[in-house]
Design a protein around this motif. Structure first.
Motif, PDB file in Angstrom:
ATOM      1  N   ASP A 240      50.387  42.200  34.508  1.00 14.25           N
ATOM      2  CA  ASP A 240      49.048  43.084  34.024  1.00 14.25           C
ATOM      3  C   ASP A 240      49.324  44.792  32.689  1.00 14.25           C
ATOM      4  O   ASP A 240      50.668  44.055  32.731  1.00 14.25           O
ATOM      5  CB  ASP A 240      48.322  44.298  35.429  1.00 14.25           C
ATOM      6  CG  ASP A 240      46.866  44.120  34.530  1.00 14.25           C
ATOM      7  OD1 ASP A 240      46.895  43.874  34.165  1.00 14.25           O
ATOM      8  OD2 ASP A 240      45.912  44.955  36.093  1.00 14.25           O
TER       9      ASP A 240
ATOM     10  N   HIS B 256      54.091  47.290  37.188  1.00 15.31           N
ATOM     11  CA  HIS B 256      53.516  45.693  37.633  1.00 15.31           C
ATOM     12  C   HIS B 256      54.824  44.600  37.619  1.00 15.31           C
ATOM     13  O   HIS B 256      55.013  43.757  38.872  1.00 15.31           O
ATOM     14  CB  HIS B 256      52.488  45.234  37.304  1.00 15.31           C
ATOM     15  CG  HIS B 256      51.497  44.261  38.166  1.00 15.31           C
ATOM     16  ND1 HIS B 256      51.397  43.267  37.137  1.00 15.31           N
ATOM     17  CD2 HIS B 256      51.459  43.987  39.499  1.00 15.31           C
ATOM     18  CE1 HIS B 256      51.608  42.746  38.273  1.00 15.31           C
ATOM     19  NE2 HIS B 256      51.446  42.904  39.684  1.00 15.31           N
TER      20      HIS B 256
ATOM     21  N   ASN C 289      44.554  32.791  33.701  1.00 18.30           N
ATOM     22  CA  ASN C 289      42.365  32.571  34.148  1.00 18.30           C
ATOM     23  C   ASN C 289      42.308  31.432  33.011  1.00 18.30           C
ATOM     24  O   ASN C 289      41.209  30.221  33.428  1.00 18.30           O
ATOM     25  CB  ASN C 289      41.702  33.558  34.258  1.00 18.30           C
ATOM     26  CG  ASN C 289      41.287  34.643  34.755  1.00 18.30           C
ATOM     27  OD1 ASN C 289      42.207  34.190  36.487  1.00 18.30           O
ATOM     28  ND2 ASN C 289      40.929  35.299  34.533  1.00 18.30           N
TER      29      ASN C 289
ATOM     30  N   SER D 296      46.052  28.294  35.251  1.00 25.16           N
ATOM     31  CA  SER D 296      45.648  28.604  36.247  1.00 25.16           C
ATOM     32  C   SER D 296      46.000  27.330  36.987  1.00 25.16           C
ATOM     33  O   SER D 296      46.771  27.840  38.463  1.00 25.16           O
ATOM     34  CB  SER D 296      44.341  28.926  36.661  1.00 25.16           C
ATOM     35  OG  SER D 296      43.672  27.241  35.733  1.00 25.16           O
TER      36      SER D 296
ATOM     37  N   ILE E 133      47.345  32.109  45.988  1.00 24.25           N
ATOM     38  CA  ILE E 133      47.053  33.437  45.684  1.00 24.25           C
ATOM     39  C   ILE E 133      46.836  33.899  44.673  1.00 24.25           C
ATOM     40  O   ILE E 133      47.910  33.985  43.755  1.00 24.25           O
ATOM     41  CB  ILE E 133      47.250  34.469  46.171  1.00 24.25           C
ATOM     42  CG1 ILE E 133      47.018  34.540  47.330  1.00 24.25           C
ATOM     43  CG2 ILE E 133      46.613  35.703  45.954  1.00 24.25           C
ATOM     44  CD1 ILE E 133      47.758  35.304  48.799  1.00 24.25           C
TER      45      ILE E 133
ATOM     46  N   PRO F 122      47.313  35.244  40.930  1.00 27.86           N
ATOM     47  CA  PRO F 122      47.916  36.299  40.717  1.00 27.86           C
ATOM     48  C   PRO F 122      46.616  37.658  40.344  1.00 27.86           C
ATOM     49  O   PRO F 122      45.617  37.699  39.713  1.00 27.86           O
ATOM     50  CB  PRO F 122      48.303  36.340  39.127  1.00 27.86           C
ATOM     51  CG  PRO F 122      48.435  35.123  38.229  1.00 27.86           C
ATOM     52  CD  PRO F 122      47.498  34.465  39.535  1.00 27.86           C
ATOM     53  N   TYR F 123      46.181  38.789  40.436  1.00 24.61           N
ATOM     54  CA  TYR F 123      45.787  40.148  40.615  1.00 24.61           C
ATOM     55  C   TYR F 123      45.880  40.883  39.484  1.00 24.61           C
ATOM     56  O   TYR F 123      47.121  41.555  39.217  1.00 24.61           O
ATOM     57  CB  TYR F 123      45.463  41.511  41.913  1.00 24.61           C
ATOM     58  CG  TYR F 123      44.254  41.999  42.113  1.00 24.61           C
ATOM     59  CD1 TYR F 123      42.740  41.344  41.799  1.00 24.61           C
ATOM     60  CD2 TYR F 123      44.812  43.067  42.207  1.00 24.61           C
ATOM     61  CE1 TYR F 123      41.660  42.085  41.886  1.00 24.61           C
ATOM     62  CE2 TYR F 123      43.906  44.325  42.261  1.00 24.61           C
ATOM     63  CZ  TYR F 123      42.739  43.927  42.155  1.00 24.61           C
ATOM     64  OH  TYR F 123      41.731  44.769  41.993  1.00 24.61           O
TER      65      TYR F 123
ATOM     66  N   PRO G 197      43.498  42.939  38.017  1.00 24.70           N
ATOM     67  CA  PRO G 197      42.694  42.920  36.963  1.00 24.70           C
ATOM     68  C   PRO G 197      42.464  44.433  36.010  1.00 24.70           C
ATOM     69  O   PRO G 197      41.648  44.257  35.379  1.00 24.70           O
ATOM     70  CB  PRO G 197      42.312  45.267  38.828  1.00 24.70           C
ATOM     71  CG  PRO G 197      43.684  45.165  38.680  1.00 24.70           C
ATOM     72  CD  PRO G 197      44.076  43.328  38.940  1.00 24.70           C
TER      73      PRO G 197
ATOM     74  N   GLU H  59      41.879  41.908  33.238  1.00 25.21           N
ATOM     75  CA  GLU H  59      40.575  41.058  33.007  1.00 25.21           C
ATOM     76  C   GLU H  59      39.061  42.245  32.842  1.00 25.21           C
ATOM     77  O   GLU H  59      38.497  41.521  31.928  1.00 25.21           O
ATOM     78  CB  GLU H  59      40.714  40.392  34.707  1.00 25.21           C
ATOM     79  CG  GLU H  59      40.950  39.140  34.939  1.00 25.21           C
ATOM     80  CD  GLU H  59      41.028  39.332  36.570  1.00 25.21           C
ATOM     81  OE1 GLU H  59      39.789  39.124  36.804  1.00 25.21           O
ATOM     82  OE2 GLU H  59      41.751  38.321  36.802  1.00 25.21           O
TER      83      GLU H  59
END
Ligand SMILES: Cc1ncc(COP(=O)(O)O)c(C=O)c1O
Length: 382
Positions: free
Chosen positions: A102, A114, A328, A333, A339, A341-342, A344, A347
Motif C-alpha cells: 500500500d 505495510h 486490480n 490480478s 486472497i 491483496p488488501y 485500501p 484503491e
C-alpha cells in the motif's frame, strides 16, 4: 470554448535543434559516442552518483537493475501497486514475482510499515517509487534495508532534479532509475538513466546494457577483444537523443523554477477548498526538495472526481486521473493466488486523484490557467 490547456508540454527551443544538428554533422549517431559520454558525466556531477548510464528508457534501467542484482525465479520484490506497469514488468521479465504493498495518503509513496508485513524469506528487493517527484520516506527506506537486508532499486522515473536533504533521488539504494520520457521534467522523448555507487554492480550493469558483452571495456582499451559474457540486451541510447538530454539538463534550473511557479499557484488556489474539507492538496515531506513534477489533488469520492474531470474536460483543461492499481489490473490480478491483496489507501486514492496540467510554459501561454481551474473547481465542489 476557451483555448485548450494541455496536460503537459516539453520545454524545448532552438537549442535542442542545434544540438541534434551538431551530432548529425559530426557523424557519430550511435550510442556511447562523445555526447553520451558528456551527458553521463553531467548526470554524475548533478546526481552525485559514481556511475550513471544513459539508457533507452527507465523501464530498461529497471530491467538492468533487476538482472544485475541476480533477482530471478523464486524471488519476490515488494513495490507499491500504485505505480506504472514498468516497475512490475522489470521484475516479471526476470522471472521473479512482484508483491504489491500500500501507499501513504499524503504522498502516495510506499508505506514501509505495510511493506514490512509482506517480507518473506523469498524477498530479495524492494522498489520504492518517488511519486510526483517527492521523496519516499528515506529514513524508513534505509531502516527497512538494514532490518531485512534486501536490495533497493529506487524507481525515480519522476525524480530527475529532485532531492532529499540535498541528495538526488535514486542515489540512496543499490540502483536508481530515472526517466526522460516526453512527459517528464527533463526529456529527450524516450530515455532513462541507471545510477549506482557500487563499482561491481556498475561493471555488471555495463555488460548487460551492452548486449551482454564487454565492449565498453574494450573501447576503453582495458581488454584486447570484446566477447559475449552474460545475458544482455540493447539498452544503449543514441547520441542524437543524448544531445537533446544534455541541453535539457543544462536548462534544469529554469525548468524547475517555472514549474514551481505554476505548482505554487495551484497550491494557493486550492487552499480554501482544502480548508473547507472539499479536497486535499499534496504534502511535500520534510527534507524533500521536489522537482514539481506533478500537481495533484484528491477529492472526497470517485463520483466527485469523475464529475470534476468531466467539467475540466468541457472547459478545455486537460486534467487527468493516474495509475490504475496494478493488483486490480487484468494482468496484475492473475499474479496472486488466493486472497487478493488488501490495499485500501491505494484503491481509495487512485479513485479520487486528479492531476492538473503542469509544464514550464503554462503560465506564459495561459496566463488565466489558475482562474479557469479555480472557476471550474468551485462550480463542481460548491
Ligand atoms: C513510476 C514509473 N516508473 C517507470 C516508468 C517508465 O519510464 P519510461 O517511459 O522511461 O520507461 C514511468 C513512466 O512514466 C513511471 O511513472
Amino acid at each position: 470554448m476557451s483555448t485548450v490547456i494541455p496536460f503537459h508540454k516539453p520545454f524545448t527551443d532552438s537549442q535542442e535543434y542545434q544540438a541534434i544538428q551538431q551530432v548529425l554533422s559530426g557523424g557519430i549517431l550511435r550510442g556511447d559516442g562523445p555526447v553520451s559520454k558528456r551527458v553521463q558525466l553531467l548526470m554524475r556531477t548533478i546526481t552525485g552518483a559514481h556511475h550513471a548510464f544513459f539508457t533507452t528508457s527507465c523501464t530498461h534501467a529497471l530491467e538492468i537493475a533487476v538482472q544485475t542484482l541476480g533477482i530471478g525465479p523464486g524471488d519476490e520484490v515488494i513495490m507499491p501497486s500504485y505505480t506504472f506497469v514498468s516497475t512490475a514488468n522489470a521484475v516479471l521479465m526476470h522471472g521473479a514475482r512482484p508483491v504489491f504493498c500500500d501507499v501513504v495518503t499524503d504522498t502516495l509513496n510506499m508505506d514501509f510499515s505495510h511493506a514490512a508485513r509482506l517480507v518473506t524469506n523469498r524477498t530479495k528487493a524492494i522498489i520504492p517509487v518517488h511519486y510526483a517527484g517527492m521523496a519516499v520516506d528515506i529514513p524508513a527506506m534505509m531502516k527497512f534495508k538494514n532490518t531485512y537486508g534486501v536490495h533497493i532499486i529506487e524507481d525515480a522515473a519522476q525524480g530527475a532534479d529532485a532531492y532529499f536533504k540535498g541528495r538526488h533521488l535514486g542515489t540512496f539504494g543499490d540502483f536508481g532509475c530515472l526517466s526522460f520520457h516526453d512527459t517528464k521534467n527533463i526529456t529527450c522523448g524516450e530515455g532513462g538513466a541507471l545510477l549506482t555507487d557500487d563499482p561491481e554492480l556498475a561493471r555488471r550493469a555495463e555488460i548487460i546494457r551492452e548486449k551482454g558483452t564487454n565492449r565498453s571495456a574494450f573501447l576503453r582499451g582495458e581488454v584486447d577483444k570484446y566477447t559475449w559474457i552474460d545475458r544482455g540486451s540493447s539498452y544503449i541510447q543514441s547520441d542524437l537523443l543524448a544531445a537533446v538530454l544534455e541541453v535539457q539538463w543544462e536548462k534544469r534550473t529554469t525548468i524547475k523554477e517555472l514549474r514551481a511557479g505554476a505548482w505554487n499557484q495551484y497550491h494557493h488556489i486550492f487552499e480554501p477548498f482544502e480548508r473547507s474539507g472539499k479536497l486535499k492538496r499534496p504534502v511535500v515531506p520534510e527534507g524533500a526538495e521536489t522537482n514539481y513534477h506533478t500537481y495533484f489533488i484528491t477529492v472526497g469520492t470517485a463520483e466527485e472526481r469523475d464529475m470534476l474531470l468531466e467539467a475540466y474536460k468541457q472547459a478545455g483543461i486537460q486534467a487527468s486521473f493516474h495509475y490504475i492499481p496494478l493488483h486490480n489490473s487484468p494482468f496484475g490480478s492473475k499474479l496472486h493466488s488466493g486472497i487478493p491483496p488488501y490495499l485500501p489507501v491505494t484503491e481509495q486514492m487512485s479513485d479520487r486523484i486528479i492531476r492538473l496540467p503542469l509544464y514550464p510554459s503554462i503560465a506564459s501561454e495561459h496566463p488565466d490557467f489558475c482562474d479557469r481551474v479555480y472557476a471550474i473547481t468551485a462550480s463542481v465542489l460548491h
